[in-house]
Design a protein around this motif. Structure first.
Motif, mmCIF file in Angstrom:
data_model
loop_
_atom_site.group_PDB
_atom_site.id
_atom_site.type_symbol
_atom_site.label_atom_id
_atom_site.label_comp_id
_atom_site.label_asym_id
_atom_site.label_seq_id
_atom_site.Cartn_x
_atom_site.Cartn_y
_atom_site.Cartn_z
ATOM 1 N N ASP A 146 -2.326 -2.644 -23.623
ATOM 2 C CA ASP A 146 -1.460 -1.768 -22.840
ATOM 3 C C ASP A 146 -2.316 -0.736 -22.119
ATOM 4 O O ASP A 146 -3.316 -0.263 -22.654
ATOM 5 C CB ASP A 146 -0.465 -1.034 -23.750
ATOM 6 C CG ASP A 146 0.565 -1.970 -24.353
ATOM 7 O OD1 ASP A 146 0.750 -3.080 -23.811
ATOM 8 O OD2 ASP A 146 1.188 -1.595 -25.356
ATOM 9 N N HIS A 147 -1.906 -0.411 -20.897
ATOM 10 C CA HIS A 147 -2.598 0.645 -20.167
ATOM 11 C C HIS A 147 -1.614 1.384 -19.271
ATOM 12 O O HIS A 147 -0.602 0.834 -18.859
ATOM 13 C CB HIS A 147 -3.790 0.098 -19.379
ATOM 14 C CG HIS A 147 -3.410 -0.905 -18.341
ATOM 15 N ND1 HIS A 147 -3.175 -2.217 -18.623
ATOM 16 C CD2 HIS A 147 -3.204 -0.755 -17.013
ATOM 17 C CE1 HIS A 147 -2.843 -2.856 -17.518
ATOM 18 N NE2 HIS A 147 -2.850 -2.000 -16.518
ATOM 19 N N GLU B 256 0.248 2.977 -16.172
ATOM 20 C CA GLU B 256 0.401 2.665 -14.754
ATOM 21 C C GLU B 256 0.177 3.940 -13.946
ATOM 22 O O GLU B 256 -0.535 3.933 -12.957
ATOM 23 C CB GLU B 256 1.803 2.109 -14.495
ATOM 24 C CG GLU B 256 2.010 1.602 -13.102
ATOM 25 C CD GLU B 256 3.340 0.889 -12.943
ATOM 26 O OE1 GLU B 256 3.771 0.761 -11.794
ATOM 27 O OE2 GLU B 256 3.943 0.470 -13.958
ATOM 28 N N TYR B 257 0.803 5.035 -14.394
ATOM 29 C CA TYR B 257 0.599 6.341 -13.779
ATOM 30 C C TYR B 257 1.143 7.433 -14.687
ATOM 31 O O TYR B 257 1.868 7.168 -15.634
ATOM 32 C CB TYR B 257 1.247 6.442 -12.389
ATOM 33 C CG TYR B 257 2.723 6.129 -12.353
ATOM 34 C CD1 TYR B 257 3.682 7.120 -12.601
ATOM 35 C CD2 TYR B 257 3.172 4.849 -12.066
ATOM 36 C CE1 TYR B 257 5.038 6.826 -12.559
ATOM 37 C CE2 TYR B 257 4.525 4.552 -12.026
ATOM 38 C CZ TYR B 257 5.443 5.550 -12.267
ATOM 39 O OH TYR B 257 6.789 5.258 -12.237
ATOM 40 N N LYS C 150 3.790 6.557 -17.750
ATOM 41 C CA LYS C 150 4.542 5.318 -17.472
ATOM 42 C C LYS C 150 3.564 4.187 -17.729
ATOM 43 O O LYS C 150 2.474 4.137 -17.172
ATOM 44 C CB LYS C 150 5.017 5.323 -16.008
ATOM 45 C CG LYS C 150 5.396 3.965 -15.424
ATOM 46 C CD LYS C 150 6.596 3.352 -16.084
ATOM 47 C CE LYS C 150 7.077 2.101 -15.368
ATOM 48 N NZ LYS C 150 6.373 0.876 -15.712
ATOM 49 N N TRP C 151 3.938 3.271 -18.624
ATOM 50 C CA TRP C 151 3.059 2.177 -19.034
ATOM 51 C C TRP C 151 3.329 0.924 -18.207
ATOM 52 O O TRP C 151 4.476 0.589 -17.915
ATOM 53 C CB TRP C 151 3.253 1.873 -20.521
ATOM 54 C CG TRP C 151 2.815 3.018 -21.365
ATOM 55 C CD1 TRP C 151 3.593 4.054 -21.812
ATOM 56 C CD2 TRP C 151 1.495 3.282 -21.821
ATOM 57 N NE1 TRP C 151 2.840 4.939 -22.530
ATOM 58 C CE2 TRP C 151 1.543 4.491 -22.556
ATOM 59 C CE3 TRP C 151 0.287 2.631 -21.695
ATOM 60 C CZ2 TRP C 151 0.419 5.045 -23.150
ATOM 61 C CZ3 TRP C 151 -0.837 3.182 -22.296
ATOM 62 C CH2 TRP C 151 -0.769 4.366 -23.016
ATOM 63 N N THR C 152 2.275 0.234 -17.844
ATOM 64 C CA THR C 152 2.372 -1.004 -17.085
ATOM 65 C C THR C 152 3.144 -2.043 -17.885
ATOM 66 O O THR C 152 2.885 -2.253 -19.064
ATOM 67 C CB THR C 152 0.961 -1.545 -16.755
ATOM 68 O OG1 THR C 152 0.258 -0.548 -16.016
ATOM 69 C CG2 THR C 152 1.038 -2.831 -15.953
ATOM 70 N N TRP D 108 -8.591 6.233 -20.648
ATOM 71 C CA TRP D 108 -8.164 5.899 -19.282
ATOM 72 C C TRP D 108 -8.423 7.058 -18.332
ATOM 73 O O TRP D 108 -7.505 7.596 -17.711
ATOM 74 C CB TRP D 108 -6.675 5.540 -19.248
ATOM 75 C CG TRP D 108 -6.302 4.463 -20.198
ATOM 76 C CD1 TRP D 108 -6.550 3.134 -20.085
ATOM 77 C CD2 TRP D 108 -5.587 4.616 -21.432
ATOM 78 N NE1 TRP D 108 -6.050 2.451 -21.163
ATOM 79 C CE2 TRP D 108 -5.449 3.342 -22.007
ATOM 80 C CE3 TRP D 108 -5.053 5.718 -22.107
ATOM 81 C CZ2 TRP D 108 -4.794 3.141 -23.222
ATOM 82 C CZ3 TRP D 108 -4.413 5.512 -23.312
ATOM 83 C CH2 TRP D 108 -4.288 4.232 -23.855
ATOM 84 N N VAL E 45 -6.818 7.214 -14.688
ATOM 85 C CA VAL E 45 -5.411 7.560 -14.497
ATOM 86 C C VAL E 45 -5.256 9.075 -14.407
ATOM 87 O O VAL E 45 -4.526 9.584 -13.558
ATOM 88 C CB VAL E 45 -4.542 6.987 -15.634
ATOM 89 C CG1 VAL E 45 -3.102 7.445 -15.526
ATOM 90 C CG2 VAL E 45 -4.613 5.472 -15.633
#
Length: 111
Positions: free
Chosen positions: A4-5, A7-8, A29-31, A50, A53
């Motif tokens: 998991d990473h 998204e923004y 917000k997770w991808t 991360w 981000v």
């Protein structure tokens, strides 16, 4: 399985515990997940795992002096906005998008 990473980042807060200096946290917000999967993450975790981000969030959320348009009437504002043919060249980045209580979306834009 993919890791998991983010998204923004949506927003930030300072978590105040027992009236001491608080830890800065970011609402992520997770991808691959909808808004129900959003979580608060510590600044340390984002910097360690991360940093790109966090860098992008900070780039798009630079604090600037507020623009005062109180002397502009609605007609002047609408005259200007209706005269612009292509907004894309004027947008620096999209900061945040959320569902509106009315139909549609609300988009926060950095100009």
């Amino acid at each position: 399985m993919l890791e998991d990473h983010p998204e923004y980042i949506i927003k930030q807060r300072t978590n105040q515990v027992m009236k001491q200096d608080g830890e800065r946290q970011y609402y992520v917000k997770w991808t691959g997940y909808d808004e129900t999967g959003n979580t608060w993450e510590s600044e340390q975790k984002l910097l360690a795992e991360w940093p790109f981000v966090l860098k992008e969030y900070r780039r798009c959320n630079v604090q600037t002096e507020p623009i005062h348009v109180s002397n502009m009437d609605a007609e002047t504002v609408f005259e200007y906005t209706n005269s612009v043919v292509d907004w894309e060249a004027s947008v620096d980045c999209i900061v945040y998008v959320e569902k509106s209580k009315l139909s549609g979306l609300v988009v926060y834009v950095k100009w």
